[in-house]
Design an enzyme around this catalytic site. Sequence first.
Site, PDB file in Angstrom:
ATOM      1  N   VAL A 150      -1.621  -8.383   4.611  1.00  0.00           N
ATOM      2  CA  VAL A 150      -2.753  -7.649   4.051  1.00  0.00           C
ATOM      3  C   VAL A 150      -3.936  -8.586   3.844  1.00  0.00           C
ATOM      4  O   VAL A 150      -5.080  -8.254   4.183  1.00  0.00           O
ATOM      5  CB  VAL A 150      -2.351  -6.950   2.744  1.00  0.00           C
ATOM      6  CG1 VAL A 150      -3.558  -6.292   2.084  1.00  0.00           C
ATOM      7  CG2 VAL A 150      -1.271  -5.912   3.009  1.00  0.00           C
ATOM      8  N   ASP A 151      -3.695  -9.761   3.288  1.00  0.00           N
ATOM      9  CA  ASP A 151      -4.766 -10.750   3.124  1.00  0.00           C
ATOM     10  C   ASP A 151      -5.431 -11.057   4.461  1.00  0.00           C
ATOM     11  O   ASP A 151      -6.657 -11.061   4.583  1.00  0.00           O
ATOM     12  CB  ASP A 151      -4.190 -12.058   2.566  1.00  0.00           C
ATOM     13  CG  ASP A 151      -3.983 -12.027   1.062  1.00  0.00           C
ATOM     14  OD1 ASP A 151      -4.751 -11.343   0.372  1.00  0.00           O
ATOM     15  OD2 ASP A 151      -3.056 -12.700   0.591  1.00  0.00           O
TER      16      ASP A 151
END
Length: 378
Positions: free
Chosen positions: A171-172
């Site tokens: 996600v990052d």
Amino acid sequence: MSSTRPLSGITVIEIGHSVAAPYAGMILGELGAEVIKVENPNGGDACRGWGPPFTEATATAFHAFNRAKRGITIDLNNPAQVETLHGLIYERADVLIHNLKLGTLDRYGLSAAALTAEKPSLVYCNIGAFGATGPLRERPGYDPMVQAYGGLMSLLGEDGRPPVRVTVSIVDMATAVWAVIGILAVLQERGRTGRGGIVDTSLYETTLAWMTLPVSAYLADGEVPRRYGSGVEQIVPYQAFAAADGHIMVAAGNDNLFRRLCDAIGRSGLAEDRCFRTNSDRVVNRRALIPILSDLFATQPLAAWAARLDAAGIPNAPIRTVDQVVADAHTAALGIIQQSRSISLVGLPLSFDGARPPLTKLAPRLGEDNPEIVDPTS
């Protein structure tokens, strides 16, 4: 194009920590921008300590996300140093990118509204946890937390077993990619109008984007998606099977591929069974089909199945470990693992006219460029 550094001439100020903003800054730096990473002088980015392993006294993780940058330290609690940063942004920055908690930079006169009003050509990118609006806008967030809250973890693993997550910072890193897409879009517009603008993205929005298909399916039929391990809900068979000496991923993504799969494994009759004739039939009768295939795949080793499936044109792959991936001849041929001094890192998954942007600079030491950038007269 004639260069692997198409963003040469663009200067980026990155006030980032951990993964999202640093990875976005690294992408821009690898594409040729001058990226100046701003850290606090008391230890810097916490990622510097994310080890072992360490390379040149800094966590290898820090090098992975922070190469291709210059580095300075600024104490935001020191008004004189904040003024130095403000001047640096005004005089040199085309882009400012950060992932500090919502409102942090506002307290120092460095808000998006203030800086873009003062310098209309600036592209200001906010990377948040939950976005610029909504009741959770001020809540902090980290990759695994947002994988959980955004529903992604509810789809991983198998029903009846504990939750799992994607162990890389998916996600990052994906949020960083969306940040770069937004920045490049505004830079393109600035080329026409001379004006920059504000880009907002967040970990939660990125998670929802990953959830495009499950959310759309739920909104269509009201059914909460189940977990299928290596499989998916809408296609069968599309999952890993245990062979005699390992696991093989088999992706028979349409009816033609399924018929060819059945021929390849010596069970042609399965494709004509009314329970399995179409993908919709196979999805409905998954519990009947998967055990049949599982029993078959367990009878022979990976190499035998790979040979059969490759000959039939069935997409398949063994489930490999990191050491096997690194040693793979195709990985080597791509040249995506790049070496500089004492470290090897994964380069950008991009090539321009056949040339991949090279690994040109390792991550900066804490405050490495202070003498030239922060206090050039000292």
